[in-house]
Design an enzyme around this catalytic site. Structure first.
Site, short mmCIF file in Angstrom:
data_model
loop_
_atom_site.label_atom_id
_atom_site.label_comp_id
_atom_site.label_asym_id
_atom_site.label_seq_id
_atom_site.Cartn_x
_atom_site.Cartn_y
_atom_site.Cartn_z
N ASP A 99 0.81 -1.22 0.00
CA ASP A 99 0.00 0.00 0.00
C ASP A 99 0.84 1.27 0.00
O ASP A 99 2.00 1.27 0.42
CB ASP A 99 -0.89 0.02 1.25
N HIS A 244 3.64 -2.36 3.12
CA HIS A 244 3.70 -1.01 2.53
C HIS A 244 4.99 -0.83 1.74
O HIS A 244 6.05 -1.24 2.21
CB HIS A 244 3.61 0.05 3.63
ZN ZN Z 1 -2.49 3.14 3.29
#
Ligand code: ZN
Length: 279
Positions: A99, A244
């Site tokens: 992400d 992430h």
């Molecule tokens: Zn996020």
């Protein structure tokens, strides 16, 4: 561009018409309440389905009309009340998601590792990051990765007006289309903070909401070994892993992937991406 948008739109309608089939074919479950309720629920079973019970094998063969929550726009995905949390499939299938990117400091390394093992993953990108790194979206397209919509500026959607949420989501789908070549078919709310407007707007934009099953908490910088251990300990058929590739210093996430990806593959996991499929 217009021609391309038209093609994409037509494709979106074709995909949306197969939404129920997609839930079965791509094998997506709605669990609704978080990871503690891991038992699958029928995605198409709404109030009407409850009044007219169908065998599980039967409802997948029913047309979308009249089953489950109505789509906000005919031909598009249904408006869900909770995000999808996992995928199903035969055998040991897992999905890796990254992400907040793309970030030129970390995303290329992650793409290199995925390429080394010939594995496809999902990237939930932010529009403002795409604007500065379109080349990375082109690389994701070239290498077969799936790009999802993670809003333009990563706001807490539950604090925004509906009109603002629409701008955040629509602008991101537009720039993903320009840089990646297709509009996203998946979205994920920042911080996992969903609301009804997000579900409705996501469906209007032709997207399914996908959350995750295992959170690596890599953003807390717990160390690459801890991140890898969380993935390995959470590994199970159907699991969707959250990591992430941007939003801070992510070298631990990069290093962890180099460790856990070959181990998952050695353990017999098929690391892949969910696809919407025509019925
Ligand atoms: Zn996020």
């Amino acid at each position: 561009m217009h021609k391309h948008q038209l093609l994409t739109r037509r494709r979106a309608f074709a995909v949306g018409a197969a939404a129920v089939g997609a839930a079965g074919a791509a094998g997506l479950f709605v669990t609704g309440r978080g990871k503690e309720t891991a038992s699958p629920a029928a995605p198409a079973a709404g109030p009407r389905a409850a009044r007219r019970p169908l065998k599980p094998s039967a409802y997948r063969l029913q047309p979308l009309t009249g089953y489950g929550p109505p789509p906000s726009v005919p031909g598009l995905p249904p408006v869900r009340r909770a995000p999808l949390l996992r995928v199903s499939g035969r055998g040991r299938t897992m999905v890796l998601t990254f992400d907040d990117g793309p970030d030129p400091r970390y995303t290329p390394d992650i793409l290199d590792t995925l390429a080394k093992y010939d594995v496809r993953a999902m990237f939930f990108v932010c529009g403002e990051m795409v604007a500065a790194n379109r080349d990375l979206l082109a690389r994701m397209a070239d290498e077969g990765h799936v790009v999802g919509n993670h809003t333009w500026s990563h706001p807490l959607l539950t604090r925004l007006r509906r009109s603002r949420i629409r701008v955040e989501m629509e602008r991101t789908s537009d720039i993903v289309e320009a840089a990646y070549g297709e509009r996203p078919e998946w979205f994920r709310a920042p911080y996992g903070a969903w609301n009804r407007a997000a579900f409705q707007l996501g469906a209007e934009l032709g997207m399914e909401p996908l959350a995750w099953t295992v959170d690596t908490l890599d953003w807390t910088s717990p160390g690459a070994r801890t991140i890898a251990a969380r993935v390995q300990n959470g590994a199970a058929p159907g699991v969707v892993v959250l990591s992430h590739d941007a939003g801070g210093e992510r070298s631990q996430s990069v290093r962890a992937l180099r460790d856990y990806l070959p181990e998952l593959l050695d353990s017999g996991y098929h690391v892949t991406v969910p696809r919407r499929q025509p019925a």
